[in-house]
Scaffold this motif. Structure first.
Motif, PDB file in Angstrom:
ATOM      1  N   PRO A  46       0.908  -1.267  -0.017  1.00  0.00           N
ATOM      2  CA  PRO A  46      -0.003  -0.049   0.245  1.00  0.00           C
ATOM      3  C   PRO A  46       0.780   1.499  -0.031  1.00  0.00           C
ATOM      4  CG  PRO A  46      -0.076  -1.088   2.178  1.00  0.00           C
ATOM      5  CD  PRO A  46       0.271  -2.027   1.128  1.00  0.00           C
ATOM      6  N   ASP A  47       1.977   1.290   0.512  1.00  0.00           N
ATOM      7  CA  ASP A  47       2.730   2.628   0.528  1.00  0.00           C
ATOM      8  C   ASP A  47       3.973   2.405  -0.495  1.00  0.00           C
ATOM      9  OD1 ASP A  47       1.219   3.401   2.740  1.00  0.00           O
ATOM     10  OD2 ASP A  47       2.351   1.997   4.167  1.00  0.00           O
ATOM     11  N   GLY A  48       4.182   1.395  -1.289  1.00  0.00           N
ATOM     12  CA  GLY A  48       5.324   1.430  -1.958  1.00  0.00           C
ATOM     13  C   GLY A  48       5.019   2.373  -3.251  1.00  0.00           C
ATOM     14  N   PHE A  49       6.038   2.325  -4.187  1.00  0.00           N
ATOM     15  CA  PHE A  49       6.022   3.067  -5.570  1.00  0.00           C
ATOM     16  C   PHE A  49       5.801   2.167  -6.459  1.00  0.00           C
ATOM     17  CE2 PHE A  49       7.659   5.097  -9.282  1.00  0.00           C
ATOM     18  CZ  PHE A  49       7.317   6.244  -9.058  1.00  0.00           C
ATOM     19  N   VAL A  50       4.665   2.253  -6.956  1.00  0.00           N
ATOM     20  CA  VAL A  50       3.915   1.191  -8.015  1.00  0.00           C
ATOM     21  C   VAL A  50       3.940   1.844  -9.386  1.00  0.00           C
ATOM     22  CG1 VAL A  50       1.932  -0.254  -8.432  1.00  0.00           C
ATOM     23  CG2 VAL A  50       2.808  -0.067  -6.059  1.00  0.00           C
ATOM     24  N   MET A  51       4.389   1.148 -10.453  1.00  0.00           N
ATOM     25  CA  MET A  51       3.836   1.763 -11.657  1.00  0.00           C
ATOM     26  C   MET A  51       3.153   0.912 -12.483  1.00  0.00           C
ATOM     27  SD  MET A  51       8.093   2.362 -12.555  1.00  0.00           S
ATOM     28  CE  MET A  51       8.719   1.246 -11.550  1.00  0.00           C
ATOM     29  N   ALA A  52       2.114   1.271 -13.121  1.00  0.00           N
ATOM     30  CA  ALA A  52       1.117   0.683 -14.032  1.00  0.00           C
ATOM     31  C   ALA A  52       1.740   0.581 -15.359  1.00  0.00           C
ATOM     32  CB  ALA A  52      -0.226   1.454 -14.016  1.00  0.00           C
ATOM     33  N   ASN A  53       1.253  -0.514 -16.254  1.00  0.00           N
ATOM     34  CA  ASN A  53       1.933  -0.599 -17.488  1.00  0.00           C
ATOM     35  C   ASN A  53       1.003  -0.902 -18.502  1.00  0.00           C
ATOM     36  OD1 ASN A  53       2.755  -2.641 -19.832  1.00  0.00           O
ATOM     37  ND2 ASN A  53       4.741  -2.035 -18.614  1.00  0.00           N
ATOM     38  N   ILE A  54       0.961  -0.096 -19.628  1.00  0.00           N
ATOM     39  CA  ILE A  54       0.170  -0.166 -20.984  1.00  0.00           C
ATOM     40  C   ILE A  54       0.818  -0.099 -22.174  1.00  0.00           C
ATOM     41  CG2 ILE A  54      -1.791   1.218 -19.687  1.00  0.00           C
ATOM     42  CD1 ILE A  54      -0.793   3.644 -20.940  1.00  0.00           C
ATOM     43  N   ASN A  55       0.108  -0.496 -23.141  1.00  0.00           N
ATOM     44  CA  ASN A  55       0.655  -0.379 -24.574  1.00  0.00           C
ATOM     45  C   ASN A  55       0.428   0.904 -24.975  1.00  0.00           C
ATOM     46  OD1 ASN A  55      -1.823  -0.464 -25.801  1.00  0.00           O
ATOM     47  ND2 ASN A  55      -1.956  -2.591 -25.584  1.00  0.00           N
ATOM     48  N   ALA A  56       1.236   1.043 -26.221  1.00  0.00           N
ATOM     49  CA  ALA A  56       1.041   2.172 -26.786  1.00  0.00           C
ATOM     50  C   ALA A  56      -0.134   2.744 -27.716  1.00  0.00           C
ATOM     51  CB  ALA A  56       2.450   2.604 -27.823  1.00  0.00           C
ATOM     52  N   THR A  57      -1.045   1.701 -27.931  1.00  0.00           N
ATOM     53  CA  THR A  57      -2.084   1.861 -28.358  1.00  0.00           C
ATOM     54  C   THR A  57      -3.385   2.731 -27.401  1.00  0.00           C
ATOM     55  OG1 THR A  57      -3.199  -0.202 -28.153  1.00  0.00           O
ATOM     56  CG2 THR A  57      -1.712  -0.008 -30.159  1.00  0.00           C
ATOM     57  N   THR A  58      -3.034   2.716 -25.988  1.00  0.00           N
ATOM     58  CA  THR A  58      -4.022   3.008 -25.033  1.00  0.00           C
ATOM     59  C   THR A  58      -4.429   4.341 -25.291  1.00  0.00           C
ATOM     60  OG1 THR A  58      -2.943   1.218 -23.805  1.00  0.00           O
ATOM     61  CG2 THR A  58      -4.479   2.735 -22.617  1.00  0.00           C
ATOM     62  N   SER A  59      -5.554   4.632 -24.841  1.00  0.00           N
ATOM     63  CA  SER A  59      -5.998   5.894 -24.994  1.00  0.00           C
ATOM     64  C   SER A  59      -5.844   6.672 -23.591  1.00  0.00           C
ATOM     65  CB  SER A  59      -7.656   6.129 -25.293  1.00  0.00           C
ATOM     66  OG  SER A  59      -8.346   5.858 -24.063  1.00  0.00           O
ATOM     67  N   PRO A  60      -5.833   8.086 -23.429  1.00  0.00           N
ATOM     68  CA  PRO A  60      -5.675   8.782 -22.109  1.00  0.00           C
ATOM     69  C   PRO A  60      -6.813   8.351 -21.247  1.00  0.00           C
ATOM     70  CG  PRO A  60      -5.226  10.426 -24.039  1.00  0.00           C
ATOM     71  CD  PRO A  60      -5.608   9.139 -24.812  1.00  0.00           C
ATOM     72  N   VAL A  61      -7.954   8.076 -21.689  1.00  0.00           N
ATOM     73  CA  VAL A  61      -9.009   7.859 -20.834  1.00  0.00           C
ATOM     74  C   VAL A  61      -8.511   6.254 -20.242  1.00  0.00           C
ATOM     75  CG1 VAL A  61     -11.372   7.111 -20.582  1.00  0.00           C
ATOM     76  CG2 VAL A  61     -10.861   9.052 -21.873  1.00  0.00           C
ATOM     77  N   GLN A  62      -8.412   5.601 -21.002  1.00  0.00           N
ATOM     78  CA  GLN A  62      -7.959   4.241 -20.548  1.00  0.00           C
ATOM     79  C   GLN A  62      -6.803   4.401 -19.660  1.00  0.00           C
ATOM     80  OE1 GLN A  62      -7.485   2.383 -24.328  1.00  0.00           O
ATOM     81  NE2 GLN A  62      -9.405   1.085 -24.093  1.00  0.00           N
ATOM     82  N   ALA A  63      -5.916   5.170 -20.177  1.00  0.00           N
ATOM     83  CA  ALA A  63      -4.537   5.240 -19.291  1.00  0.00           C
ATOM     84  C   ALA A  63      -5.146   5.602 -17.684  1.00  0.00           C
ATOM     85  CB  ALA A  63      -3.642   6.421 -19.471  1.00  0.00           C
ATOM     86  N   ARG A  64      -6.057   6.604 -17.610  1.00  0.00           N
ATOM     87  CA  ARG A  64      -6.546   7.387 -16.323  1.00  0.00           C
ATOM     88  C   ARG A  64      -7.330   5.964 -15.528  1.00  0.00           C
ATOM     89  NH1 ARG A  64      -6.845  11.875 -19.418  1.00  0.00           N
ATOM     90  NH2 ARG A  64      -9.074  11.566 -19.932  1.00  0.00           N
ATOM     91  N   ARG A  65      -7.721   5.151 -16.232  1.00  0.00           N
ATOM     92  CA  ARG A  65      -8.393   3.843 -15.715  1.00  0.00           C
ATOM     93  C   ARG A  65      -7.499   3.125 -14.785  1.00  0.00           C
ATOM     94  NH1 ARG A  65     -11.761   0.575 -19.812  1.00  0.00           N
ATOM     95  NH2 ARG A  65     -11.885  -0.696 -17.715  1.00  0.00           N
ATOM     96  N   VAL A  66      -6.193   2.553 -15.576  1.00  0.00           N
ATOM     97  CA  VAL A  66      -5.346   1.725 -14.787  1.00  0.00           C
ATOM     98  C   VAL A  66      -4.697   2.468 -13.693  1.00  0.00           C
ATOM     99  CG1 VAL A  66      -5.167   0.690 -17.018  1.00  0.00           C
ATOM    100  CG2 VAL A  66      -3.378   2.307 -16.403  1.00  0.00           C
ATOM    101  N   ILE A  67      -4.459   3.781 -14.039  1.00  0.00           N
ATOM    102  CA  ILE A  67      -3.907   4.603 -12.945  1.00  0.00           C
ATOM    103  C   ILE A  67      -4.743   4.591 -11.695  1.00  0.00           C
ATOM    104  CG2 ILE A  67      -3.301   6.989 -12.283  1.00  0.00           C
ATOM    105  CD1 ILE A  67      -2.478   7.358 -15.153  1.00  0.00           C
ATOM    106  N   ASP A  68      -5.997   4.746 -11.850  1.00  0.00           N
ATOM    107  CA  ASP A  68      -6.890   4.876 -10.705  1.00  0.00           C
ATOM    108  C   ASP A  68      -7.119   3.377  -9.910  1.00  0.00           C
ATOM    109  OD1 ASP A  68      -7.433   7.465 -11.402  1.00  0.00           O
ATOM    110  OD2 ASP A  68      -9.276   6.958 -12.183  1.00  0.00           O
ATOM    111  N   LEU A  69      -6.974   2.563 -10.818  1.00  0.00           N
ATOM    112  CA  LEU A  69      -7.254   1.073 -10.289  1.00  0.00           C
ATOM    113  C   LEU A  69      -5.996   0.838  -9.381  1.00  0.00           C
ATOM    114  CD1 LEU A  69      -8.726  -1.793 -10.195  1.00  0.00           C
ATOM    115  CD2 LEU A  69      -6.896  -2.466 -12.047  1.00  0.00           C
TER     116      LEU A  69
END
Length: 360
Positions: free
Chosen positions: A115-138
């Motif tokens: 819960p307190d660590g540095f966590v990076m989400a990973n997406i591919n280069a076809t992802t939209s900004p809206v989708q990117a924000r979804r994975v960030i929020d999750l």
């Protein structure tokens, strides 16, 4: 199909890691030994900076997997190890979640267990900004990785075949999210030309993701009925080659791909990486011994990285970039053709040549 593919990737990647250790171009990098350079161990700091954020350690668990029950269990063990050792961590590609929300917990387990660590989400280069924000929020992600994998997609039986929109998508994501964006390759390397192009898109941190570790052309070729893409097994630039190629561009560079042990980590840091990511080696450890085995391995690696820096007289990551290094073999030939002056690297402790590592 996605779950099966993710499980196949893990199995095939692990098989590669369990093969006898082979030469890679980290072996073409060596330190000039100065017998009186050593300092007190207590003077050594492992603190580094990525995207203006302080990381206590220059080592991180890089993107691996997620999207199936089995890979969710792996991500849980990885997250526990990250929590216990304090290293940052990245999820595998979250494309599976964007296609099927029922896979969410195979990724969110990384935040739940860390819960307190540095966590990076990973997406591919076809992802939209809206989708990117979804994975960030999750994930409540601290940074966002965008992976580049054109060669993998080319060999993948069900992969993408069109890459012309990637640059536009990356630029839109960079300007459409409010956390740092890290663009990474998956094992074929980033050239200086690519890094310069990414800079113009607003990207400030790149993970060179070079050849030498898990070979995704080979992984995907094993999944093809005819296995007819074996001619791409040696495609791309190695991690040390990429680090040497991009020096002087004024961008924060991370290193991953082919990192086998702590000496490779220290070599990558000396060549200008702000931090070093490991995937395949840590994956094999988790599969064999779970989170406890990986915690032990990371703890030992951090101790040995500190020991090597002590012997080299490097008080911190920046000082490492002033240590004299020799470039030999195939890597030297690459440098000659790309116009990299390797002779200065061999005497930089007295000449004042420094390889930039951070964007402070």
């Amino acid at each position: 199909m996605t779950s099966n593919r993710k499980d196949d990737h893990v199995q095939l990647a692990a098989q590669q890691q369990r093969q006898p250790a082979a030469y890679n171009q980290f072996d073409d990098v060596s330190f000039v030994h100065h017998a009186l350079a050593g300092i007190e161990r207590s003077e050594v700091s492992l603190v580094t900076h990525v995207a203006g954020i302080e990381w206590p350690l220059p080592l991180y668990i890089n993107a691996m997997t997620g999207g199936s029950v089995n890979t969710g269990a792996i991500n849980r063990d990885l997250a526990i190890a990250a929590r216990q050792t304090g290293v940052p961590i990245a999820t595998g590609s979250m494309s599976a979640y964007l296609k099927d929300e029922s896979t969410a917990d195979t990724f969110s387990v990384m935040r739940n267990e860390n819960p307190d660590g540095f966590v990076m989400a990973n997406i591919n280069a076809t992802t939209s900004p809206v989708q990117a924000r979804r994975v960030i929020d999750l994930l409540r992600a601290d940074a966002l990785q965008i992976h580049l994998n054109a060669i993998q997609e080319t060999v993948m039986p069900e992969g993408d075949r069109s890459f012309g929109s990637w640059s536009k998508n990356i630029e839109e994501i960079v300007h459409g999210v409010d956390i740092p964006v890290i663009v990474k390759e998956v094992g074929f390397g980033l050239s200086s030309d690519t890094v310069s192009a990414l800079q113009k898109m607003g990207v400030r941190v790149m993970d060179v993701g070079g050849r030498g570790g898990t070979n995704f052309a080979r992984v995907e070729n094993h999944r093809r009925s005819q296995a007819d893409y074996d001619f791409l097994d040696t495609w791309g630039q190695s991690t040390p080659a990429c680090l040497l190629d991009v020096q002087g561009l004024g961008v924060t560079v991370l290193a991953s791909g082919g990192v086998r042990h702590p000496l490779d980590v220290v070599k990558a840091l000396a060549l200008g990486a702000a931090a070093v990511g490991v995937s395949g080696r840590f994956l094999a450890t988790v599969l064999d011994g779970g989170a406890p085995a990986l915690i032990t391995q990371i703890t030992v690696w951090l101790d040995q990285i500190t020991a090597l820096m002590t012997a080299l007289g490097a008080r911190d990551i920046e000082t490492l970039t002033r240590c004299d290094v020799m470039i030999q073999g195939d890597l030297r030939a690459f440098c000659v053709d790309r116009g990299v002056d390797t002779r200065r690297l061999a005497t930089r402790s007295t000449s004042g040549v420094v390889s930039p590592t951070v964007d402070e």
